[in-house]
Design a protein around this motif. Structure first.
Motif, PDB file in Angstrom:
ATOM      1  N   LYS A  38      12.778   8.012 -17.360  1.00  0.00           N
ATOM      2  CA  LYS A  38      12.320   6.848 -16.428  1.00  0.00           C
ATOM      3  C   LYS A  38      11.976   5.449 -16.858  1.00  0.00           C
ATOM      4  O   LYS A  38      12.167   4.481 -16.216  1.00  0.00           O
ATOM      5  CB  LYS A  38      11.137   7.327 -15.714  1.00  0.00           C
ATOM      6  CG  LYS A  38      11.458   8.657 -14.496  1.00  0.00           C
ATOM      7  CD  LYS A  38      10.218   9.156 -13.976  1.00  0.00           C
ATOM      8  CE  LYS A  38      10.770  10.338 -13.213  1.00  0.00           C
ATOM      9  NZ  LYS A  38      10.030  10.813 -12.186  1.00  0.00           N
ATOM     10  N   ASN A  39      11.719   5.518 -18.329  1.00  0.00           N
ATOM     11  CA  ASN A  39      11.500   4.250 -18.721  1.00  0.00           C
ATOM     12  C   ASN A  39      12.634   3.566 -19.320  1.00  0.00           C
ATOM     13  O   ASN A  39      12.799   2.468 -19.988  1.00  0.00           O
ATOM     14  CB  ASN A  39      10.590   4.385 -20.023  1.00  0.00           C
ATOM     15  CG  ASN A  39      10.938   5.138 -21.267  1.00  0.00           C
ATOM     16  OD1 ASN A  39      12.035   5.449 -21.079  1.00  0.00           O
ATOM     17  ND2 ASN A  39      10.095   5.216 -22.179  1.00  0.00           N
ATOM     18  N   SER A  41      14.875   4.972 -21.638  1.00  0.00           N
ATOM     19  CA  SER A  41      15.344   5.480 -22.910  1.00  0.00           C
ATOM     20  C   SER A  41      16.097   6.896 -22.674  1.00  0.00           C
ATOM     21  O   SER A  41      16.038   7.243 -21.925  1.00  0.00           O
ATOM     22  CB  SER A  41      14.020   5.722 -23.737  1.00  0.00           C
ATOM     23  OG  SER A  41      13.150   6.730 -23.191  1.00  0.00           O
TER      24      SER A  41
END
Length: 103
Positions: A38-39, A41
């Protein structure tokens, strides 16, 4: 384990009956698309696409032969199999793309 594999094979057979047939030689291209966290990465969990590929194509090729999409899944029919680099994507699901091209 066997029941799960049978379910996968049955589902593939059902879906493949609507696919076009190949009369000649075929090349296959395989691409795995892995979802990003979700970030944005990459996951720290490694995935060996060769393991994924070999498991999927074993049952997929057998199902394609069973429903008559091609005569057989041997080297006389499948001339090339290409594994493309893994692509990382935004989204909720990992995706496996397999492209069949008659040559």
């Amino acid at each position: 384990h066997r029941g799960f594999l049978f379910l996968i094979f049955w589902y593939m057979l059902k879906q493949l009956k609507a696919c076009p047939k190949f009369d000649g030689e075929v090349e296959v291209t395989f691409k795995m698309k892995r979802k990003l966290n979700k970030n944005g990465s990459r996951s720290k969990v490694e995935c060996d696409k060769h393991n994924v590929y070999t498991i999927i194509v074993k049952y997929l090729y057998d199902a394609m032969t069973e429903v008559g999409i091609w005569k057989d899944d041997n080297d006389d029919i499948i001339k090339t199999e290409t594994l493309l680099p893994t692509e990382y994507i935004k989204g909720d699901n990992n995706i496996i793309e397999i492209t069949f091209t008659e040559i």
